[in-house]
Design a protein around this motif. Structure first.
Motif, PDB file in Angstrom:
ATOM      1  N   LEU A 100       0.835  -1.194   0.000  1.00 24.03           N
ATOM      2  CA  LEU A 100       0.000   0.000   0.000  1.00 24.03           C
ATOM      3  C   LEU A 100       0.872   1.247   0.000  1.00 24.03           C
ATOM      4  O   LEU A 100       0.652   2.175  -0.782  1.00 24.03           O
ATOM      5  N   VAL A 101       1.882   1.279   0.850  1.00 21.10           N
ATOM      6  CA  VAL A 101       2.776   2.443   0.932  1.00 21.10           C
ATOM      7  C   VAL A 101       3.568   2.590  -0.367  1.00 21.10           C
ATOM      8  O   VAL A 101       3.738   3.700  -0.880  1.00 21.10           O
ATOM      9  N   ALA A 102       4.018   1.478  -0.934  1.00 16.00           N
ATOM     10  CA  ALA A 102       4.764   1.534  -2.200  1.00 16.00           C
ATOM     11  C   ALA A 102       3.906   2.150  -3.296  1.00 16.00           C
ATOM     12  O   ALA A 102       4.386   2.967  -4.086  1.00 16.00           O
ATOM     13  N   ARG A 103       2.631   1.777  -3.338  1.00 18.03           N
ATOM     14  CA  ARG A 103       1.725   2.345  -4.343  1.00 18.03           C
ATOM     15  C   ARG A 103       1.552   3.836  -4.116  1.00 18.03           C
ATOM     16  O   ARG A 103       1.539   4.622  -5.049  1.00 18.03           O
ATOM     17  N   LEU A 104       1.438   4.236  -2.881  1.00 22.63           N
ATOM     18  CA  LEU A 104       1.294   5.648  -2.546  1.00 22.63           C
ATOM     19  C   LEU A 104       2.536   6.430  -2.956  1.00 22.63           C
ATOM     20  O   LEU A 104       2.444   7.500  -3.549  1.00 22.63           O
ATOM     21  N   VAL A 105       3.701   5.886  -2.666  1.00 23.72           N
ATOM     22  CA  VAL A 105       4.953   6.567  -2.983  1.00 23.72           C
ATOM     23  C   VAL A 105       5.142   6.674  -4.500  1.00 23.72           C
ATOM     24  O   VAL A 105       5.656   7.671  -5.003  1.00 23.72           O
ATOM     25  N   ASP A 106       4.693   5.652  -5.230  1.00 23.74           N
ATOM     26  CA  ASP A 106       4.825   5.668  -6.688  1.00 23.74           C
ATOM     27  C   ASP A 106       3.830   6.598  -7.367  1.00 23.74           C
ATOM     28  O   ASP A 106       3.965   6.901  -8.541  1.00 23.74           O
ATOM     29  N   ASP A 107       2.829   7.050  -6.634  1.00 23.39           N
ATOM     30  CA  ASP A 107       1.806   7.920  -7.194  1.00 23.39           C
ATOM     31  C   ASP A 107       2.435   9.235  -7.647  1.00 23.39           C
ATOM     32  O   ASP A 107       3.148   9.890  -6.897  1.00 23.39           O
ATOM     33  N   GLU A 108       2.176   9.634  -8.866  1.00 23.64           N
ATOM     34  CA  GLU A 108       2.755  10.861  -9.420  1.00 23.64           C
ATOM     35  C   GLU A 108       2.277  12.123  -8.703  1.00 23.64           C
ATOM     36  O   GLU A 108       2.917  13.159  -8.795  1.00 23.64           O
ATOM     37  N   MET A 109       1.165  12.047  -7.976  1.00 21.48           N
ATOM     38  CA  MET A 109       0.630  13.236  -7.333  1.00 21.48           C
ATOM     39  C   MET A 109       1.273  13.503  -5.974  1.00 21.48           C
ATOM     40  O   MET A 109       0.955  14.469  -5.308  1.00 21.48           O
ATOM     41  N   LEU A 110       2.178  12.646  -5.553  1.00 22.22           N
ATOM     42  CA  LEU A 110       2.866  12.816  -4.285  1.00 22.22           C
ATOM     43  C   LEU A 110       4.035  13.784  -4.485  1.00 22.22           C
ATOM     44  O   LEU A 110       4.954  13.494  -5.238  1.00 22.22           O
ATOM     45  N   THR A 111       3.986  14.916  -3.814  1.00 18.99           N
ATOM     46  CA  THR A 111       5.030  15.921  -3.977  1.00 18.99           C
ATOM     47  C   THR A 111       6.236  15.588  -3.111  1.00 18.99           C
ATOM     48  O   THR A 111       6.144  14.771  -2.186  1.00 18.99           O
ATOM     49  N   ASP A 112       7.354  16.232  -3.390  1.00 14.79           N
ATOM     50  CA  ASP A 112       8.551  16.040  -2.567  1.00 14.79           C
ATOM     51  C   ASP A 112       8.277  16.419  -1.115  1.00 14.79           C
ATOM     52  O   ASP A 112       8.762  15.755  -0.192  1.00 14.79           O
ATOM     53  N   ASP A 113       7.496  17.479  -0.918  1.00 16.30           N
ATOM     54  CA  ASP A 113       7.150  17.908   0.443  1.00 16.30           C
ATOM     55  C   ASP A 113       6.337  16.825   1.165  1.00 16.30           C
ATOM     56  O   ASP A 113       6.578  16.542   2.339  1.00 16.30           O
ATOM     57  N   MET A 114       5.400  16.212   0.460  1.00 14.88           N
ATOM     58  CA  MET A 114       4.603  15.145   1.052  1.00 14.88           C
ATOM     59  C   MET A 114       5.485  13.950   1.409  1.00 14.88           C
ATOM     60  O   MET A 114       5.328  13.354   2.474  1.00 14.88           O
ATOM     61  N   ILE A 115       6.409  13.614   0.535  1.00 11.76           N
ATOM     62  CA  ILE A 115       7.323  12.497   0.799  1.00 11.76           C
ATOM     63  C   ILE A 115       8.172  12.795   2.028  1.00 11.76           C
ATOM     64  O   ILE A 115       8.386  11.924   2.879  1.00 11.76           O
ATOM     65  N   GLU A 116       8.614  14.023   2.160  1.00 10.78           N
ATOM     66  CA  GLU A 116       9.403  14.417   3.335  1.00 10.78           C
ATOM     67  C   GLU A 116       8.573  14.312   4.608  1.00 10.78           C
ATOM     68  O   GLU A 116       9.071  13.862   5.645  1.00 10.78           O
ATOM     69  N   GLN A 117       7.306  14.696   4.547  1.00 13.81           N
ATOM     70  CA  GLN A 117       6.425  14.574   5.714  1.00 13.81           C
ATOM     71  C   GLN A 117       6.244  13.103   6.096  1.00 13.81           C
ATOM     72  O   GLN A 117       6.258  12.761   7.289  1.00 13.81           O
ATOM     73  N   ILE A 118       6.091  12.244   5.101  1.00  8.42           N
ATOM     74  CA  ILE A 118       5.956  10.803   5.361  1.00  8.42           C
ATOM     75  C   ILE A 118       7.233  10.267   5.994  1.00  8.42           C
ATOM     76  O   ILE A 118       7.189   9.493   6.955  1.00  8.42           O
ATOM     77  N   ARG A 119       8.370  10.692   5.479  1.00 12.77           N
ATOM     78  CA  ARG A 119       9.657  10.268   6.036  1.00 12.77           C
ATOM     79  C   ARG A 119       9.770  10.682   7.508  1.00 12.77           C
ATOM     80  O   ARG A 119      10.197   9.894   8.354  1.00 12.77           O
ATOM     81  N   ASP A 120       9.353  11.912   7.805  1.00 16.47           N
ATOM     82  CA  ASP A 120       9.393  12.389   9.193  1.00 16.47           C
ATOM     83  C   ASP A 120       8.489  11.544  10.098  1.00 16.47           C
ATOM     84  O   ASP A 120       8.872  11.205  11.224  1.00 16.47           O
ATOM     85  N   MET A 121       7.303  11.194   9.596  1.00 15.89           N
ATOM     86  CA  MET A 121       6.396  10.351  10.382  1.00 15.89           C
ATOM     87  C   MET A 121       7.005   8.974  10.634  1.00 15.89           C
ATOM     88  O   MET A 121       6.918   8.444  11.740  1.00 15.89           O
ATOM     89  N   LEU A 122       7.634   8.405   9.615  1.00 14.88           N
ATOM     90  CA  LEU A 122       8.265   7.091   9.772  1.00 14.88           C
ATOM     91  C   LEU A 122       9.433   7.159  10.748  1.00 14.88           C
ATOM     92  O   LEU A 122       9.605   6.263  11.587  1.00 14.88           O
ATOM     93  N   ASP A 123      10.230   8.219  10.644  1.00 13.83           N
ATOM     94  CA  ASP A 123      11.347   8.386  11.588  1.00 13.83           C
ATOM     95  C   ASP A 123      10.846   8.482  13.021  1.00 13.83           C
ATOM     96  O   ASP A 123      11.413   7.874  13.934  1.00 13.83           O
ATOM     97  N   THR A 124       9.775   9.247  13.224  1.00 13.12           N
ATOM     98  CA  THR A 124       9.187   9.386  14.567  1.00 13.12           C
ATOM     99  C   THR A 124       8.683   8.037  15.065  1.00 13.12           C
ATOM    100  O   THR A 124       8.911   7.669  16.230  1.00 13.12           O
ATOM    101  N   LYS A 125       8.032   7.285  14.213  1.00 12.59           N
ATOM    102  CA  LYS A 125       7.523   5.946  14.585  1.00 12.59           C
ATOM    103  C   LYS A 125       8.671   5.027  14.953  1.00 12.59           C
ATOM    104  O   LYS A 125       8.610   4.292  15.942  1.00 12.59           O
ATOM    105  N   LEU A 126       9.753   5.049  14.175  1.00  9.60           N
ATOM    106  CA  LEU A 126      10.917   4.207  14.456  1.00  9.60           C
ATOM    107  C   LEU A 126      11.558   4.584  15.785  1.00  9.60           C
ATOM    108  O   LEU A 126      11.987   3.711  16.547  1.00  9.60           O
ATOM    109  N   GLU A 127      11.654   5.883  16.065  1.00  6.61           N
ATOM    110  CA  GLU A 127      12.232   6.345  17.325  1.00  6.61           C
ATOM    111  C   GLU A 127      11.389   5.872  18.512  1.00  6.61           C
ATOM    112  O   GLU A 127      11.953   5.450  19.533  1.00  6.61           O
ATOM    113  N   LYS A 128      10.057   5.905  18.381  1.00  3.74           N
ATOM    114  CA  LYS A 128       9.177   5.438  19.460  1.00  3.74           C
ATOM    115  C   LYS A 128       9.353   3.948  19.677  1.00  3.74           C
ATOM    116  O   LYS A 128       9.290   3.476  20.801  1.00  3.74           O
ATOM    117  N   ASN A 129       9.524   3.193  18.600  1.00  2.00           N
ATOM    118  CA  ASN A 129       9.693   1.744  18.705  1.00  2.00           C
ATOM    119  C   ASN A 129      11.022   1.363  19.348  1.00  2.00           C
ATOM    120  O   ASN A 129      11.140   0.307  19.949  1.00  2.00           O
TER     121      ASN A 129
END
Length: 131
Positions: A100-129
């Motif tokens: 599901l995430v791979a499909r979202l990332v491959d979507d052409e409508m995903l901007t660089d800013d959106m990808i950066e926000q997703i990266r930040d969310m994943l980093d935060t999740k990893l830090e909590k884990n």
């Protein structure tokens, strides 16, 4: 043949009404319709019918206030989003969230800013884990 709707999920029209209700917390049919971002104007009677269906499906409760019914959501928008994403992951992506995430990332409508926000969310999740 009539299409059978899953009572655990909202049709597009029901979702419009729920979004209107979630925006205000609780309200009458008129108040909900005033807060909808629908492109289609709907009659009050249609709105009342949709709200009765939502109550029958267990998404809202109602109480009588003078002559009008006041509707309150029984599920939060966040909870419904989670339920819908889990269902989509299971039914469309073989219960593989990475697909599901791979499909979202491959979507052409995903901007660089959106990808950066997703990266930040994943980093935060990893830090909590890691804690």
């Amino acid at each position: 043949m009539a299409r059978k709707h899953d009572p655990d999920f909202l049709t597009s029209v029901e979702l419009e009404f729920m979004n209107g209700l979630w925006a205000i917390g609780s309200g009458t049919v008129r108040e909900i319709m005033a807060n909808m971002e629908a492109e289609t104007d709907r009659a009050y009677t249609s709105g009342a019918t949709v709200m009765r269906i939502l109550e029958q499906k267990g998404f809202v409760s109602s109480s009588k206030d003078d002559r009008a019914f006041v509707y309150t959501p029984l599920i939060s928008k966040t909870d419904y989003q989670g339920r819908s994403i889990r269902h989509m992951s299971k039914s469309l992506f073989g219960d593989t969230p990475t697909a599901l995430v791979a499909r979202l990332v491959d979507d052409e409508m995903l901007t660089d800013d959106m990808i950066e926000q997703i990266r930040d969310m994943l980093d935060t999740k990893l830090e909590k884990n890691d804690d």
